[in-house]
Scaffold this motif. Structure first.
Motif, PDB file in Angstrom:
ATOM      1  N   THR A   1       0.947  -0.955  -0.046  1.00 62.42           N
ATOM      2  CA  THR A   1      -0.014   0.022  -0.125  1.00 62.42           C
ATOM      3  C   THR A   1       0.776   1.280   0.090  1.00 62.42           C
ATOM      4  O   THR A   1       0.579   2.490  -0.853  1.00 62.42           O
ATOM      5  CB  THR A   1      -0.964  -0.148   1.103  1.00 62.42           C
ATOM      6  OG1 THR A   1      -1.890  -0.978   1.091  1.00 62.42           O
ATOM      7  CG2 THR A   1      -1.832   1.041   1.486  1.00 62.42           C
TER       8      THR A   1
ATOM      9  N   GLU B   1      -7.449   0.543  -1.005  1.00 61.12           N
ATOM     10  CA  GLU B   1      -7.416  -0.508  -0.120  1.00 61.12           C
ATOM     11  C   GLU B   1      -9.056  -0.354   0.744  1.00 61.12           C
ATOM     12  O   GLU B   1      -9.338   0.611   1.128  1.00 61.12           O
ATOM     13  CB  GLU B   1      -6.386  -0.664   0.958  1.00 61.12           C
ATOM     14  CG  GLU B   1      -6.616  -1.894   1.764  1.00 61.12           C
ATOM     15  CD  GLU B   1      -5.351  -2.253   2.402  1.00 61.12           C
ATOM     16  OE1 GLU B   1      -4.770  -3.085   2.872  1.00 61.12           O
ATOM     17  OE2 GLU B   1      -4.478  -1.083   2.617  1.00 61.12           O
TER      18      GLU B   1
ATOM     19  N   ASP C   1      -5.912  -1.627  -5.110  1.00 63.66           N
ATOM     20  CA  ASP C   1      -5.313  -2.240  -3.984  1.00 63.66           C
ATOM     21  C   ASP C   1      -6.114  -3.190  -3.210  1.00 63.66           C
ATOM     22  O   ASP C   1      -7.311  -3.146  -2.598  1.00 63.66           O
ATOM     23  CB  ASP C   1      -5.029  -1.075  -2.663  1.00 63.66           C
ATOM     24  CG  ASP C   1      -4.013  -1.559  -1.561  1.00 63.66           C
ATOM     25  OD1 ASP C   1      -3.755  -2.576  -1.585  1.00 63.66           O
ATOM     26  OD2 ASP C   1      -3.552  -0.585  -0.801  1.00 63.66           O
ATOM     27  N   GLU C   2      -5.857  -4.571  -3.368  1.00 64.08           N
ATOM     28  CA  GLU C   2      -6.505  -5.848  -2.801  1.00 64.08           C
ATOM     29  C   GLU C   2      -8.211  -5.849  -3.177  1.00 64.08           C
ATOM     30  O   GLU C   2      -8.949  -5.515  -2.310  1.00 64.08           O
ATOM     31  CB  GLU C   2      -6.442  -5.729  -1.374  1.00 64.08           C
ATOM     32  CG  GLU C   2      -4.910  -5.798  -0.903  1.00 64.08           C
ATOM     33  CD  GLU C   2      -4.644  -6.448   0.382  1.00 64.08           C
ATOM     34  OE1 GLU C   2      -5.333  -7.284   0.667  1.00 64.08           O
ATOM     35  OE2 GLU C   2      -3.512  -6.327   0.750  1.00 64.08           O
TER      36      GLU C   2
HETATM   37 MG   LIG Z   1      -2.128  -2.737   2.200  1.00 67.98          MG
END
Ligand SMILES: [Mg+2]
Ligand SMILES: Nc1ncnc2c1ncn2[C@@H]1O[C@H](COP(=O)(O)OP(=O)(O)OP(=O)(O)O)[C@@H](O)[C@H]1O
Length: 236
Positions: A35, A76, A155-156
């Motif tokens: 991140t 995220e 992000d994810e």
């Molecule tokens: Mg992260």
């Protein structure tokens, strides 16, 4: 490139390339620095040394300037605007273009997003905070795409999703390069990410430990065991 939070080195000697028209995945354990690296690329954080290049020239400074230059991050977690409706969230993604008076183009893109994420269509008027986790994840990604990014930092995006919803997200990611978009995909679901990527990086403790073709990561027993783990959940 280096980055520190206070005295702690978060990223050391990191060098990474995201090519246009390709999905590049960035894998690593919790706390590896993924991140942090995305935040540097999107201009939210400044590296202690080194620089971010965009098409070979230094990228403009600051998050707003990066968005204008086409570098857009879908953060995220959910981080949608909870009290706003789904439609308002999507329009926020195209804020710069709306301000420039491009209403028709934005309406067209909105329609395109609803085709990509049909679950959002029935919920256009609903408050974003009341969507399910998976729907919020889709909204966050659709909102980022509404900015028509040249480079999208994810992000994810599959975090906390059912295998079926994760597979849907990966399918959309796989299709993005067709429009020329370069994607940097951070994922815990390593096998799912590698399956839609043409290049992969593995980050451990702030350093790039491996970069190469997804097949080289997925087929290497040591890398597999060390970084991918036994249970990888959904595959696209
Ligand atoms: Mg992260
Ligand atoms: N604002 C901050 N201040 C101080 N340390 C931080 C800050 N943000 C992150 N860190 C630390 O930097 C390291 C990298 O964090 P980062 O969030 O980039 O990891 P990550 O790879 O994204 O992890 P995850 O998979 O859990 O999201 C961690 O050790 C974390 O504790």
């Amino acid at each position: 490139m280096h980055f520190r939070y206070g005295l702690a080195h978060a990223l050391e000697d990191v060098s990474l390339t995201v090519a246009p028209g390709e999905v590049t995945s960035l894998l690593g354990m919790n706390g590896a620095g993924k991140t942090t690296l995305l935040n540097i690329l999107s201009g939210l954080l400044k590296p202690a040394s080194g620089q971010v290049l965009l098409d070979g020239a230094p990228a403009p400074k600051g998050a707003a300037a990066r968005v204008r230059a086409g570098v857009v991050q879908a953060p995220e977690g959910r981080q949608v605007f909870a009290p706003l409706t789904v439609r308002e969230n999507l329009e926020m993604g195209a804020y710069l273009r709306l301000r420039a008076g491009q209403r028709a183009a934005v309406a067209e893109d909105l329609e395109h997003m609803l085709a990509l994420f049909p679950a959002l269509r029935e919920r256009l008027g609903q408050e974003a905070g009341k969507l399910s986790g998976g729907e919020q994840q889709m909204l966050a990604m659709a909102r980022a795409l509404m900015a028509r990014p040249r480079y999208l930092l994810l992000d994810e995006p599959s975090l906390g999703l059912s295998p079926k919803m994760a597979a849907e997200i990966f399918k959309v990611v796989r299709g993005l390069p067709a429009s020329g978009c370069g994607v940097l995909l951070v994922e815990q679901n390593a096998l799912g990410a590698l399956a839609v990527s043409s290049r992969g990086y593995i980050l451990t403790n702030g350093r790039i430990r491996f970069s190469g073709a997804p097949a080289d990561i997925a087929c290497d027993p040591l890398l597999r065991e060390a970084f991918l783990g036994p249970d990888q959940g959904a595959k696209p």
